[in-house]
Design an enzyme around this catalytic site. Structure first.
Site, PDB file in Angstrom:
ATOM      1  N   ASP A  47      50.180  41.273  37.141  1.00 55.75           N
ATOM      2  CA  ASP A  47      50.991  40.203  36.568  1.00 55.75           C
ATOM      3  C   ASP A  47      51.937  40.767  35.519  1.00 55.75           C
ATOM      4  O   ASP A  47      51.519  41.495  34.611  1.00 55.75           O
ATOM      5  CB  ASP A  47      50.066  39.149  35.938  1.00 55.75           C
ATOM      6  CG  ASP A  47      50.830  37.979  35.359  1.00 55.75           C
ATOM      7  OD1 ASP A  47      51.015  36.978  36.074  1.00 55.75           O
ATOM      8  OD2 ASP A  47      51.240  38.057  34.180  1.00 55.75           O
ATOM      9  N   TYR A  52      58.094  40.418  29.151  1.00 54.62           N
ATOM     10  CA  TYR A  52      57.075  41.386  28.735  1.00 54.62           C
ATOM     11  C   TYR A  52      57.660  42.787  28.563  1.00 54.62           C
ATOM     12  O   TYR A  52      57.111  43.601  27.826  1.00 54.62           O
ATOM     13  CB  TYR A  52      55.944  41.478  29.758  1.00 54.62           C
ATOM     14  CG  TYR A  52      55.131  40.232  29.975  1.00 54.62           C
ATOM     15  CD1 TYR A  52      55.245  39.126  29.131  1.00 54.62           C
ATOM     16  CD2 TYR A  52      54.243  40.152  31.038  1.00 54.62           C
ATOM     17  CE1 TYR A  52      54.508  37.982  29.354  1.00 54.62           C
ATOM     18  CE2 TYR A  52      53.492  39.018  31.264  1.00 54.62           C
ATOM     19  CZ  TYR A  52      53.632  37.927  30.426  1.00 54.62           C
ATOM     20  OH  TYR A  52      52.899  36.799  30.666  1.00 54.62           O
ATOM     21  N   LYS A  81      57.854  36.495  36.465  1.00 56.12           N
ATOM     22  CA  LYS A  81      58.199  35.160  35.990  1.00 56.12           C
ATOM     23  C   LYS A  81      59.669  35.049  35.589  1.00 56.12           C
ATOM     24  O   LYS A  81      60.264  35.995  35.079  1.00 56.12           O
ATOM     25  CB  LYS A  81      57.307  34.800  34.790  1.00 56.12           C
ATOM     26  CG  LYS A  81      55.815  34.983  35.069  1.00 56.12           C
ATOM     27  CD  LYS A  81      54.978  34.690  33.838  1.00 56.12           C
ATOM     28  CE  LYS A  81      53.530  35.057  34.101  1.00 56.12           C
ATOM     29  NZ  LYS A  81      53.297  36.519  34.011  1.00 56.12           N
ATOM     30  N   HIS A 112      58.366  30.645  33.989  1.00 55.24           N
ATOM     31  CA  HIS A 112      57.496  31.080  32.900  1.00 55.24           C
ATOM     32  C   HIS A 112      57.103  29.943  31.959  1.00 55.24           C
ATOM     33  O   HIS A 112      55.949  29.806  31.583  1.00 55.24           O
ATOM     34  CB  HIS A 112      58.181  32.201  32.103  1.00 55.24           C
ATOM     35  CG  HIS A 112      57.225  33.062  31.358  1.00 55.24           C
ATOM     36  ND1 HIS A 112      57.492  34.382  31.057  1.00 55.24           N
ATOM     37  CD2 HIS A 112      56.000  32.817  30.852  1.00 55.24           C
ATOM     38  CE1 HIS A 112      56.462  34.906  30.398  1.00 55.24           C
ATOM     39  NE2 HIS A 112      55.556  33.968  30.250  1.00 55.24           N
TER      40      HIS A 112
END
Length: 315
Positions: A47, A52, A81, A112
């Site tokens: 994931d 990120y 996402k 997201h």
């Protein structure tokens, strides 16, 4: 179908334990090493997200493993996402993700947050002047186009409340396959799980241990005397008990640790057996806390829970 997988409403299967790749340090070499270790341990679900910053590291590690013949692409499940600044054009957002990862497609692409941001917004926790009015219908139409173009195999959402799910289903041609939300024994998501279950939407849990190590998380879950007691009886760890609780609810769990011992411990939760009595004891945990007048939400809360009109019901 294997017991460590779940079949989604889009027809594909997803491993029930995924490795989250968000890291505060966001060190590329460390992330790549963790992914390679995870593959050796049997992790097959990974994931990530644009915000990120780990998409390039994850993509590089997976590509290397595939080229080395250590794993086949079809055996890997990759989730990323759509960030709020790309709501106006999910196709371009996903194409940029695929370019960053060096991949031809994702297995799952999630919205997201149900939050639209200005195109230049890039802060994980947006500033007040970066928000725009949510246009979920346009965003979801773009997500469906990503699916039509073969850029992903399935689409879903993250951090959507019951009300937001209902709003989305009013116009969606393709329903979301997944709703990834914070969920653990102290934040059980009972109402949301029921709403998603009514529409055959799979609930995937992030921070399934309560988010220890995060500024908004706590150790309430792994430090719970009840969970520790069950772990002792079952010759397991508190983390494994908490993860097995999430799996028992039919959810998948996204664990986040690059520590080899914890990574091995987390994936071991798949094989742990808890009986009905164990699960009932865990289900009563927050009831006990509420009876003592202690706050759960404030202690185990994501920074986004304060956004006006986002948390319009239990999520």
């Amino acid at each position: 179908m294997k017991s460590n997988q779940v079949r989604l409403n889009c027809g594909i299967t997803m491993p029930v334990i995924g490795l989250g790749t968000y890291s505060f340090q966001n060190d590329r070499k460390t992330t790549q090493q963790a992914v390679h270790m995870a593959l050796k341990m049997g992790y097959r679900h990974f994931d990530t997200a644009k915000i990120y910053g780990s998409e390039p590291a994850l993509g590089s590690a997976l590509t290397e493993a595939i080229l080395d013949g250590k794993v086949e692409r079809e055996d890997i499940f990759v989730t990323s996402k759509l960030w709020g600044s790309d709501h106006h054009d999910p196709v371009s957002g996903l194409k940029q993700t695929l370019k960053s990862m060096g991949m031809e497609h994702l297995d799952m692409y999630l919205v997201h947050w149900p939050v639209k941001l200005k195109p230049w917004a890039c802060n994980p926790i947006p500033n007040e002047d970066e928000f725009e009015d949510l246009d979920l219908e346009t965003a979801w139409a773009g997500m469906e186009k990503c699916l039509d173009l073969g850029l992903c195999r399935c689409i879903g959402v993250s951090n959507f409340s019951s009300r937001k799910i209902e709003q989305l289903l009013d116009f969606a041609s393709v329903p979301p396959a997944v709703n990834q939300v914070e969920m653990h024994p102290m934040w059980r998501q009972t109402k949301l799980r029921g709403a998603c279950g009514d529409h055959n939407i799979h609930v995937s849990a992030y921070s399934p241990l309560g988010g220890p190590g995060n500024s908004w998380g706590s150790t309430l879950v792994v430090d719970s005397p009840i969970i520790k007691s069950i772990a002792l009886q079952r010759k397991a760890t508190p983390a494994q008990v908490a993860l097995r609780w999430g799996l028992s609810k039919g959810s998948s769990v996204i664990v986040k640790s690059f520590n080899p011992e914890r990574m091995k411990e987390n994936i071991g939760a798949v094989d742990l057996k808890l009986d009905d009595g164990d699960l009932m004891e865990i289900d009563r945990l927050d009831e006990r806390k509420i009876m003592r007048g202690e706050s759960l939400v404030n202690e185990t809360t994501s920074p986004y829970r304060t956004l006006e009109d986002l948390w319009d019901d239990e999520i």
